[in-house]
Structure formats: C-alpha cells, structure tokens
Scaffold this active site. Structure first.
Site, PDB file in Angstrom:
ATOM      1  N   LYS A  35       0.979  -1.133   0.037  1.00  6.68           N
ATOM      2  CA  LYS A  35      -0.073   0.036  -0.085  1.00  6.68           C
ATOM      3  C   LYS A  35       0.921   1.097  -0.058  1.00  6.68           C
ATOM      4  O   LYS A  35       2.088   1.217   0.236  1.00  6.68           O
ATOM      5  CB  LYS A  35      -0.872  -0.134   1.099  1.00  6.68           C
ATOM      6  CG  LYS A  35      -0.302   0.113   2.618  1.00  6.68           C
ATOM      7  CD  LYS A  35      -1.147   0.009   3.818  1.00  6.68           C
ATOM      8  CE  LYS A  35      -0.690  -0.200   4.989  1.00  6.68           C
ATOM      9  NZ  LYS A  35      -1.410  -0.090   6.248  1.00  6.68           N
ATOM     10  N   ARG A 130     -10.824   0.114  14.947  1.00  8.69           N
ATOM     11  CA  ARG A 130     -10.666   0.947  13.764  1.00  8.69           C
ATOM     12  C   ARG A 130     -11.633   0.427  12.670  1.00  8.69           C
ATOM     13  O   ARG A 130     -12.552   0.915  12.396  1.00  8.69           O
ATOM     14  CB  ARG A 130      -9.213   0.832  13.130  1.00  8.69           C
ATOM     15  CG  ARG A 130      -8.999   2.021  12.209  1.00  8.69           C
ATOM     16  CD  ARG A 130      -7.455   2.039  11.975  1.00  8.69           C
ATOM     17  NE  ARG A 130      -6.728   0.805  11.481  1.00  8.69           N
ATOM     18  CZ  ARG A 130      -5.528   0.547  11.198  1.00  8.69           C
ATOM     19  NH1 ARG A 130      -4.642   1.560  11.252  1.00  8.69           N
ATOM     20  NH2 ARG A 130      -5.009  -0.507  10.680  1.00  8.69           N
ATOM     21  N   TYR A 259      15.961  29.703   9.295  1.00  9.35           N
ATOM     22  CA  TYR A 259      14.846  30.511   9.453  1.00  9.35           C
ATOM     23  C   TYR A 259      14.548  30.602  10.769  1.00  9.35           C
ATOM     24  O   TYR A 259      14.848  29.601  11.769  1.00  9.35           O
ATOM     25  CB  TYR A 259      13.605  30.016   8.870  1.00  9.35           C
ATOM     26  CG  TYR A 259      13.395  30.190   7.401  1.00  9.35           C
ATOM     27  CD1 TYR A 259      13.284  31.432   6.884  1.00  9.35           C
ATOM     28  CD2 TYR A 259      13.391  29.161   6.683  1.00  9.35           C
ATOM     29  CE1 TYR A 259      13.346  31.891   5.715  1.00  9.35           C
ATOM     30  CE2 TYR A 259      13.385  29.422   4.956  1.00  9.35           C
ATOM     31  CZ  TYR A 259      13.253  30.638   4.602  1.00  9.35           C
ATOM     32  OH  TYR A 259      13.112  30.919   3.357  1.00  9.35           O
ATOM     33  N   MET A 307      12.312  24.620   2.875  1.00 10.41           N
ATOM     34  CA  MET A 307      11.623  23.731   1.767  1.00 10.41           C
ATOM     35  C   MET A 307      12.618  23.116   0.750  1.00 10.41           C
ATOM     36  O   MET A 307      12.152  21.815   0.394  1.00 10.41           O
ATOM     37  CB  MET A 307      11.132  24.687   0.869  1.00 10.41           C
ATOM     38  CG  MET A 307      10.117  24.277  -0.165  1.00 10.41           C
ATOM     39  SD  MET A 307       9.252  25.355  -1.166  1.00 10.41           S
ATOM     40  CE  MET A 307       7.810  25.811  -0.165  1.00 10.41           C
TER      41      MET A 307
END
Length: 368
Positions: A35, A130, A259, A307
């Site tokens: 998956k 679930r 940053y 990024m």
C-alpha cells in the site's frame, strides 16, 4: 545536470527482508503489503522486490487492477475492502480478494452480480477499534457472507494494535488473540492475524499465535514498528536518500543558522548546505542533532529544515567540500533512527517522499 538528490531503492534488500519474514513465520503464507505506493518505493518495484511473496496486499482497487495489468498473477488483497458496489465486478473480473469489515460491504456483495466466485477476508475488531466486526457480532456476519452463492473462501482476519509491545498495559497480543478465538470459534476458514510486529515476535509467542497468512509491511522495507532495531532482526534498508553539499559557510560564536535563527553557534564551526528540504519529504520538524552522514562521517542537522535545503555541521569532516556526498537515511543510517530523532516513524518518512525526488535502483554499498 539534475539536482543532486535521489532515493535509491535496493531490490535485493526487499528480497532479503521477505525471506526474513518467511523464516520468522515458516508455517504461514505471506501477503507482502504494498500500500501507499509500496511505502514510497513504487508499486511496480514492490511487485518485483516481493516477487516470491504468496500475495500482495494494498488498499486501492485501481492499483490492484494495475498490479494485474503489470503481470502479477498471484493473489491480491484489498485491506480496506471495497468502497462502492461498482467495485464488486472488478473483484470477480481480476480475481481480487477483499476484506469485509462492515455490514454495508456485505450488502454490496449480496446485491451485486459477481460473474464468478470471489474470496473475502472477514475482519474482526479485537480491540484496535478501527475496522471490523466485534467478536459478539462476528459469527452472524460470517453466516450472512456464507449465504452469498458467489462468495467462495472466507478467511478470518484481525489486526494487532500493539504488536511491537508484547506486554502492553492496556491491550496485549494475547488478549486480542483470545477475543479473536472467542469470535471466530470453530468457524471454518484460514486465519490471518499478524502484521510486522506479530511476525517479528512469532518466536516469543510460539503456538499462541497461529497464522495461515501473515501481512508484513514495514519490516519488508527495513523498518520496525517499534522496540528493537531493524538490524537486531536482520533486516536491511530498502531505501537510501542521498544528496550533496551545495554550499559551505564558516561561522563564529554567536552566529545563527536558518529561519527563526533557532541555532546559535557556541564557537567557530563549518556549516554545509544540503540539497534536500521538506518539499522533498524530509521532516520539517527534524530538530538540531538529527543524524546525517557526510562523506562517510556521522554528523548532525543544525537549524531549521527549509523547503529545498537543510544545514548540517561539517566541523567533524576535515575535507568536506561542495559536492561531498550526504546520506540522509538508509545505507549506513537506519531510517528508524532518523525518524525517532524527528519524533515520527520510519513509515512516514518513506511514504512522504516527494514526486520531485529522482528514484533510482541500486545495491547497498554503492552510489545507486
């Protein structure tokens, strides 16, 4: 030249890890879980890497059909079952097994023409809460499925919530197995209980955990669900994320990096800029100290992940330069170790790999 960032997939490691799963649970057939695009490795690569599995398991109907179109002839299992009645003819046409975990799915099978017999895996909720029928309702669901003329084999299935921790204080594997046996009783059909954690703990659990099928996922990709390391289990990394140093800064005490100026140097140091960032799938929240390897030497991340770039401490690497090779996880640096430092799990790192990252194939110990 392309940007110097690539993920190398090690097919031989996928094959090795599959054999480790088979050795751990020799009595069982194996659904290799592919998956999420084979955990970020690519569906077709998953098919090739796990060619010796007894079947492949995933969640998307369209990708199950894609496996058939790519030449996979052995069983396929939809772990979440069908999502609409229009999926039922596809099960029959392409010989796809389907999980059945709610009454709505049973109704779809009852009222839709099948064309040919299909096999299903009836799921029991033994505490994961679930998907699945509760133990008290399970026999009735089985009886209703058994009454559908075109339903052929019914396999009994559950999913362990805490397979990485045998003595979990709230819900142990043993308790889930007890509930499973209560719900399934003497109903005929094969059993499928174990995910990676169950497979890895098969030796400790012994006869208490009896599977006809197992469903390993993360262990096939060189990770573990928790507890001991992949290396302890003899598993090998199947994905190595590599880049290069594209810039170097020499800073002094009091200088900051990145940053938010979150990292402040306590003395002279050399900082390298790596061509990889959160847009490539590297976790933005990875903190100072997250391990990386530069030219074969372990060092650490400094400052915030940007990024497209991140910064690392080059002070321990005497000959570091622009172009120095950087390993972000994989060969020589377990993905679980990086994930743990970043407060996440290896699954997320693999599955988050961005589409702009070049994917190659190569053996461990090479540059891919």
């Amino acid at each position: 030249m392309p940007r110097p960032l690539s993920a190398t997939i090690h097919l031989e490691s996928m094959q090795h890890n599959l054999q480790r799963a088979r050795a751990a649970a020799p009595q069982a057939k194996i659904w290799a879980v592919v998956k999420a695009n084979a955990y970020g490795h690519g569906l077709e690569r998953g098919m090739r890497g796990f060619a010796q599995a007894d079947g492949l398991a995933l969640v998307e109907t369209e990708n199950a059909v894609r496996l058939r179109d790519s030449g996979w002839i052995k069983p396929i299992l939809l772990l979440e079952g069908i999502f609409d009645a229009s999926d039922v003819p596809l099960l029959a046409e392409h010989n796809i097994n389907s999980a059945v975990h709610n009454i709505e799915q049973i109704k779809m099978l009852e009222y839709t023409r099948h064309y040919r017999p299909i096999d299903v895996h009836l799921k029991m909720n033994t505490g994961m809460n679930r998907l699945g029928f509760r133990p008290d309702d399970y026999a009735a669901a089985y009886k209703r499925l058994r009454a559908i003329p075109d339903v052929r084999h019914i396999t009994h299935m559950t999913h362990f919530a805490n397979a990485d921790e045998l003595e979990h204080p709230r819900l142990t594997i043993a308790e889930q197995v007890r509930r499973f046996r209560f719900g399934a009783g003497e109903l005929p059909g094969e059993r499928s209980l174990s995910n990676s954690g169950g497979v890895l703990h098969q030796a400790e659990l012994g006869d208490a955990l009896s599977n006809d099928w197992v469903r390993p996922g993360i262990m096939l990709y060189g990770g573990t669900p928790g507890g001991r390391s992949a290396q302890d289990y003899g598993l090998r990394p199947t994905m190595t994320l590599r880049s290069e140093i594209i810039g170097i800064q020499r800073i002094e005490a009091g200088d900051t990096v990145g940053y938010g100026s979150r990292f402040e140097a306590t003395g002279p140091m050399t900082v390298g800029v790596v061509a990889c960032g959160y847009a490539d799938g590297y976790p933005r929240h990875a903190p100072h100290g997250t391990p990386v390897i530069v030219d074969g030497v372990r060092t650490t991340l400094v400052g915030r992940v940007s990024m497209d770039m991140m910064t690392v401490d080059l002070t321990p690497i005497a000959n570091a330069r622009v172009g120095s090779r950087v390993t972000l996880w994989g060969d020589g640096l377990p993905i679980d170790e990086v994930a743990q430092a970043a407060g996440t799990i290896g699954y997320e790192l693999m599955c988050a790999l961005a589409g702009r990252v070049r994917v190659l194939e190569g053996r461990m110990g090479t540059d891919g």
